[in-house]
Design a protein around this motif. Sequence first.
Motif, mmCIF file in Angstrom:
data_model
loop_
_atom_site.group_PDB
_atom_site.id
_atom_site.type_symbol
_atom_site.label_atom_id
_atom_site.label_comp_id
_atom_site.label_asym_id
_atom_site.label_seq_id
_atom_site.Cartn_x
_atom_site.Cartn_y
_atom_site.Cartn_z
ATOM 1 N N TYR A 16 68.981 -23.719 104.755
ATOM 2 C CA TYR A 16 69.246 -22.298 104.511
ATOM 3 C C TYR A 16 70.565 -22.285 103.744
ATOM 4 O O TYR A 16 71.623 -22.486 104.350
ATOM 5 N N ALA A 21 69.005 -27.062 108.464
ATOM 6 C CA ALA A 21 68.572 -26.716 109.820
ATOM 7 C C ALA A 21 67.592 -27.737 110.375
ATOM 8 O O ALA A 21 67.400 -27.823 111.589
ATOM 9 N N ASN A 41 68.567 -23.916 122.173
ATOM 10 C CA ASN A 41 68.778 -22.844 121.216
ATOM 11 C C ASN A 41 69.363 -23.348 119.916
ATOM 12 O O ASN A 41 70.338 -24.087 119.923
ATOM 13 N N GLY A 42 68.767 -22.922 118.807
ATOM 14 C CA GLY A 42 69.374 -23.244 117.518
ATOM 15 C C GLY A 42 69.118 -24.663 117.043
ATOM 16 O O GLY A 42 69.642 -25.080 116.013
ATOM 17 N N ALA A 43 68.299 -25.415 117.761
ATOM 18 C CA ALA A 43 68.035 -26.806 117.369
ATOM 19 C C ALA A 43 67.210 -26.893 116.089
ATOM 20 O O ALA A 43 67.197 -27.916 115.412
ATOM 21 N N GLY A 44 66.517 -25.804 115.787
ATOM 22 C CA GLY A 44 65.680 -25.799 114.584
ATOM 23 C C GLY A 44 64.198 -25.718 114.889
ATOM 24 O O GLY A 44 63.355 -25.966 114.021
ATOM 25 N N LYS A 45 63.865 -25.327 116.116
ATOM 26 C CA LYS A 45 62.464 -25.318 116.539
ATOM 27 C C LYS A 45 61.633 -24.307 115.736
ATOM 28 O O LYS A 45 60.566 -24.643 115.232
ATOM 29 N N SER A 46 62.135 -23.083 115.643
ATOM 30 C CA SER A 46 61.383 -22.075 114.880
ATOM 31 C C SER A 46 61.312 -22.460 113.410
ATOM 32 O O SER A 46 60.287 -22.262 112.749
ATOM 33 N N THR A 47 62.395 -23.035 112.912
ATOM 34 C CA THR A 47 62.422 -23.490 111.523
ATOM 35 C C THR A 47 61.313 -24.511 111.274
ATOM 36 O O THR A 47 60.609 -24.443 110.261
ATOM 37 N N THR A 59 65.345 -17.208 102.429
ATOM 38 C CA THR A 59 66.560 -18.005 102.235
ATOM 39 C C THR A 59 66.320 -19.488 102.496
ATOM 40 O O THR A 59 67.158 -20.318 102.174
ATOM 41 N N GLU A 170 57.751 -20.476 121.343
ATOM 42 C CA GLU A 170 58.337 -20.052 122.612
ATOM 43 C C GLU A 170 57.532 -19.003 123.363
ATOM 44 O O GLU A 170 58.014 -17.900 123.617
#
Length: 245
Positions: A16, A21, A41-47, A59, A170
């Motif tokens: 990004y 990410a 949280n924020g590890a990049g799972k959704s990414t 982005t 999730e």
Amino acid sequence: TTTMPILEVTGLSVRYGKVEALHGAALKVAPGQIVSVIGPNGAGKSTLLNAVMGALPVTGHAKGSVRYRGEEVGAVPIEKRVARGMCLVPEKRELFATMSVEDNLVLGAYRRKRAGERDFLDQLGPVFDLFPRLKERRKQAAGTLSGGERQMLAVGRALMGKPDLLMLDEPSLGLAPLIVKEIFHIIARLKGTGVATLLIEQNARAALQISDYGYVLETGELALEGPADELARNPRVIETYLGLA
Ligand code: ATP
């Protein structure tokens, strides 16, 4: 002989802007398997899921290889990936709040209707069997459902399209433990129907319990992997992800 994986990701990186990410992720999902990716949280799972689906925010920029049923789909637009049987249930469930439960489910079959499948509503019965609560509430507006029911509806809607690869971002988010149990029980039952599931979860315990194989994602890198039962016995996984849950 080895069966061809339904999904094979190699060297997948996402940035990004200047922020990377996801860094060189590699994973596989075999037909009919449940595979989970756990991590904080924020590890990049959704990414990771969005990049596999081709649904990154504008982005975002991905490079690497995503093969679905043996074919590279990196350049394939999202609608075509859906048409080929890939399906993503995003973290924000994206239901139509003023529409009834049943109408939301019917929308899940839209692609099949458009493709001219005459039996495009044939999953309504099986989905109601899987989620009796949705059947009871089929005339109710989706926006009035509880959090757990909404998650059930999001999964049910995805199943209406008869996907071969179901990706869940999730599903336990914001739900009470008993509801999480119920939903994971249903996801485990899906295995019998032949769909492969890629599950992204912060709730490592619930995810590993129903998975065949698991990966641990930490700050953009897949740090550990293994059969789910082995991963659940790994001291590092226990200490970091299972200790308090
Ligand atoms: P969570 O469980 O909190 O959703 P996650 O593991 O799914 O976390 P991602 O949402 O993939 O993590 O985010 C990974 C990293 O990328 C985070 O540092 C996040 O801030 C950043 N990021 C995510 N989306 C964007 C975006 N659209 N633009 C810029 N940075 C982003």
